[in-house]
Enzyme design. Sequence first.
Site, PDB file in Angstrom:
ATOM      1  N   GLU A   3       7.246  -3.827 -16.731  1.00  0.00           N
ATOM      2  CA  GLU A   3       7.254  -2.570 -15.965  1.00  0.00           C
ATOM      3  C   GLU A   3       5.926  -1.830 -16.134  1.00  0.00           C
ATOM      4  OE1 GLU A   3       9.488  -1.902 -13.856  1.00  0.00           O
ATOM      5  OE2 GLU A   3      11.415  -2.657 -14.538  1.00  0.00           O
ATOM      6  N   ARG A  61       3.854  -1.229 -12.686  1.00  0.00           N
ATOM      7  CA  ARG A  61       3.811   0.164 -12.207  1.00  0.00           C
ATOM      8  C   ARG A  61       2.502   0.841 -12.607  1.00  0.00           C
ATOM      9  NH1 ARG A  61      10.010   2.243 -11.742  1.00  0.00           N
ATOM     10  NH2 ARG A  61      10.988   0.278 -12.222  1.00  0.00           N
ATOM     11  N   ASP A  64      13.154 -13.227  -9.362  1.00  0.00           N
ATOM     12  CA  ASP A  64      12.473 -12.790  -8.131  1.00  0.00           C
ATOM     13  C   ASP A  64      10.945 -12.856  -8.081  1.00  0.00           C
ATOM     14  OD1 ASP A  64      12.419 -10.612  -9.925  1.00  0.00           O
ATOM     15  OD2 ASP A  64      13.423  -9.204  -8.597  1.00  0.00           O
ATOM     16  N   GLU A  88      13.145  -3.598  -1.066  1.00  0.00           N
ATOM     17  CA  GLU A  88      12.941  -4.988  -0.633  1.00  0.00           C
ATOM     18  C   GLU A  88      13.182  -5.218   0.858  1.00  0.00           C
ATOM     19  OE1 GLU A  88      14.717  -4.135  -3.363  1.00  0.00           O
ATOM     20  OE2 GLU A  88      13.259  -4.730  -4.892  1.00  0.00           O
ATOM     21  N   THR A 143       3.871  -6.651  -6.915  1.00  0.00           N
ATOM     22  CA  THR A 143       5.313  -6.560  -6.644  1.00  0.00           C
ATOM     23  C   THR A 143       5.803  -5.121  -6.596  1.00  0.00           C
ATOM     24  OG1 THR A 143       7.447  -7.526  -7.198  1.00  0.00           O
ATOM     25  CG2 THR A 143       6.147  -6.688  -9.046  1.00  0.00           C
TER      26      THR A 143
HETATM   27  C1  DMJ Z   1      10.296  -2.751  -8.405  1.00  0.00           C
HETATM   28  O1  DMJ Z   1       9.912  -2.321  -9.660  1.00  0.00           O
HETATM   29  C2  DMJ Z   1       9.608  -4.038  -8.032  1.00  0.00           C
HETATM   30  O2  DMJ Z   1       9.691  -4.249  -6.667  1.00  0.00           O
HETATM   31  C3  DMJ Z   1      10.194  -5.220  -8.771  1.00  0.00           C
HETATM   32  O3  DMJ Z   1       9.632  -6.423  -8.340  1.00  0.00           O
HETATM   33  C4  DMJ Z   1      11.687  -5.273  -8.567  1.00  0.00           C
HETATM   34  N1  DMJ Z   1      12.335  -4.035  -8.866  1.00  0.00           N
HETATM   35  C5  DMJ Z   1      11.781  -2.814  -8.314  1.00  0.00           C
HETATM   36  C6  DMJ Z   1      12.264  -2.461  -6.932  1.00  0.00           C
HETATM   37  O4  DMJ Z   1      13.543  -2.736  -6.640  1.00  0.00           O
END
Ligand code: DMJ
Length: 531
Positions: A140, A144, A273, A427, A513
Site C-alpha cells: 500500500e 499509494r 489481481d 475497477e 495500479t
Molecule cells: C487500490 O488500492 C488499487 O487499485 C489496488 O490495485 C486494488 N485495491 C484498490 C482499489 O480497489
Amino acid sequence: DNRSQNIDYPPWSNEPSSNFPNTLGKQVYLHNVTNLPTIQHKFTGREKTKERLIRERRRNAIRKGFLHAWRGYTKYAWGHDELLPVSNQSRDNFNGWGATIVDSLDTLWIMNLTREFDRAKEFVRTVDFTTSENDISVFETTIRYLGGLLSAYEFSREPILLEKALELGTALLPSFNSPSGLPYNTWNLTRGRIEKSVPQLSPGILSQAGTLQLEFMKLAQLSGESEFFYKVQNITNVLDRAKKSIQGLYPIQIDQDTGEFIGNHVSFGAQGDSFYEYLIKEYIYVGGAIDQYRRMYVESIDSMHEYLIEECQVEDRSNLLFIGELSYAEFSENMHHLACFVPGMLSIGAKVLNRPKDLEVAIKLAETCYWSYEATYTGIGAESMWFISSHNTLNKIERDWIESMNKKNGVPSGLLNISPDYYLRPETVESLFILYRITGDKKYQEKGWKIWQAINKWCKTPAAYSGLTDVTSKFSQKNNQMESFFLAETLKYLYLLFSPPDFISLDKYVFNTEAHPLLRMLKNSVSHEQI
Ligand code: DMJ
C-alpha cells in the site's frame, strides 16, 4: 520448462552506451526499447459541438465531485490519511502521512487545481518518510505514496516530490531483505520486522510482492539508483521460477524464506489481481525491452482463458462472461469487484501484443462488470459476487428456489450469492475508460456517466462521498469510509473518460495500479531527459 530464458542473460548492460539511451539507474542500460504497437483508437473527425458540450459538462461534474470530496477532507481531516465522510472524523490507516493528499497529487494536477496542488505539495515537504510508529504495508505504501509522488513529480517536475520518493523508496528497501528477497507484507521503518519470529503468520502475498515493480523501476530511472530495479527484478525472478501446478497461474501465497508458493489458491481478484496487471504494464513501460514480462503475462492469460473464464447464466443476457478462481484445481464461481480491472488489462495487452481474442473477452467481461452495477437497486456494483456458471449442474427446482430468494432479497438474477457492500472502488470505471480509449466506442462514456450518477446519488454526504453497506437495497447505509483511491483512481478515471482522448494518452503513459500515470520509455528517448 516455464523458466525465463532471460534471467541469466539480462537484456540490459551496465556499460554506458549511446545506443541504449534508456536507463533504469546508472548501471542498467536497456538494449531494445522499441515503440510498441499503439494502444489508443485513432480518434479522427471533429467532435460535434453538441457532443463536446455534453462531454465537457460531464467532465466538470466529475471535477466538482472531486472538489467536494477534497474540501471535506481538507476541512475535517487535513494531514490524516482518510476522512470518515459521515462522522466527519479521520483515520490514520497508512501511517498518518496524509495518504489522501499524496494519493491525490496527480489528480489535482490533471484537474488543473493548481492552488490545491501547491498546498498538497507543501504538505509533502513536512512528511518524514523514514520512520514509522506502526508496521506499514509495503504494498500500500508503494502504490499509494511512492506511486503518487513519482507521478506528481513527472507532471510537475517539483524536485521535492522526487526527493521524498527517494527518501521513502530508500526507507522501504530493508523490507526486501528476506532470505528469498521477496518483501515482507508489513515492515516497521523504525524497528524493522517486528513479527519476524512468527513468519508463518504472514506469508507473502502474490499481489503485494508483484505490484512494486513499476514504482521501483521508475524510481531507479529518475534517481539514477539501479539498486531499486535490482530488488524488484529479483522479486519477479523468484515468482517466475517458483513451481506452479498450472503454467502461468500463480498461487496467492508465497513463502519469503524459500521463495516457493504455499497452497494452491489462484485468483485474479483479491491478493492476485495487480501482479498480472503489472506484468503487461512493466513490458509496456520498458518499451518491450525485457521480454520476460511479456512471456509471463502471455502464459498467465492463456491459462486464464482456459481455466478461469466461464459463461454466466443471467436471464436475457446470453453473452456475459465472468472470471472465477481456482482452489486446489476446483473452480470457484466467485468474482470480486477487484477483478473488474481485468477487462482493462486484457484490452491493453490485446493491442500491444496483437491478441484479438483478449479484446473480445475483455469486452464481454466489461459488460458483466457494468451489468453488476446496472442490475442492483442503487445502480452500484457489489464487492463480490458468486455467479452460476453455464457448467453449473443445479437442477431446475434448485435454480427456481435461488431465483425466488434473489427476488426477495434484491439480489440480481443469475447470482448464487453476493457481498453487497461498496467501497467506492475504481475497477469498473477503470476498464470503461480503457475500453473507450481503445475502441473509441462512446457507449463506454454513457456507462461511466450512469455509474457516476449512481455514486453521486447514493454515496454523497454533506462532507464528501462514502462507501455503502448494501448496494442491493434502498435502505443501504453509508459505511463512513472514503478510501484514498476514490480520489486517486475512481474520480481520475471518470474525469479522463470525459476528457479529450489524447489527454494522458495510453500511448505515452502507463498507469500504476493506483491510477498514477508514469511516463513510458520510448525508442530513442533519454531517461533523464524525459522528466
Ligand atoms: C487500490 O488500492 C488499487 O487499485 C489496488 O490495485 C486494488 N485495491 C484498490 C482499489 O480497489
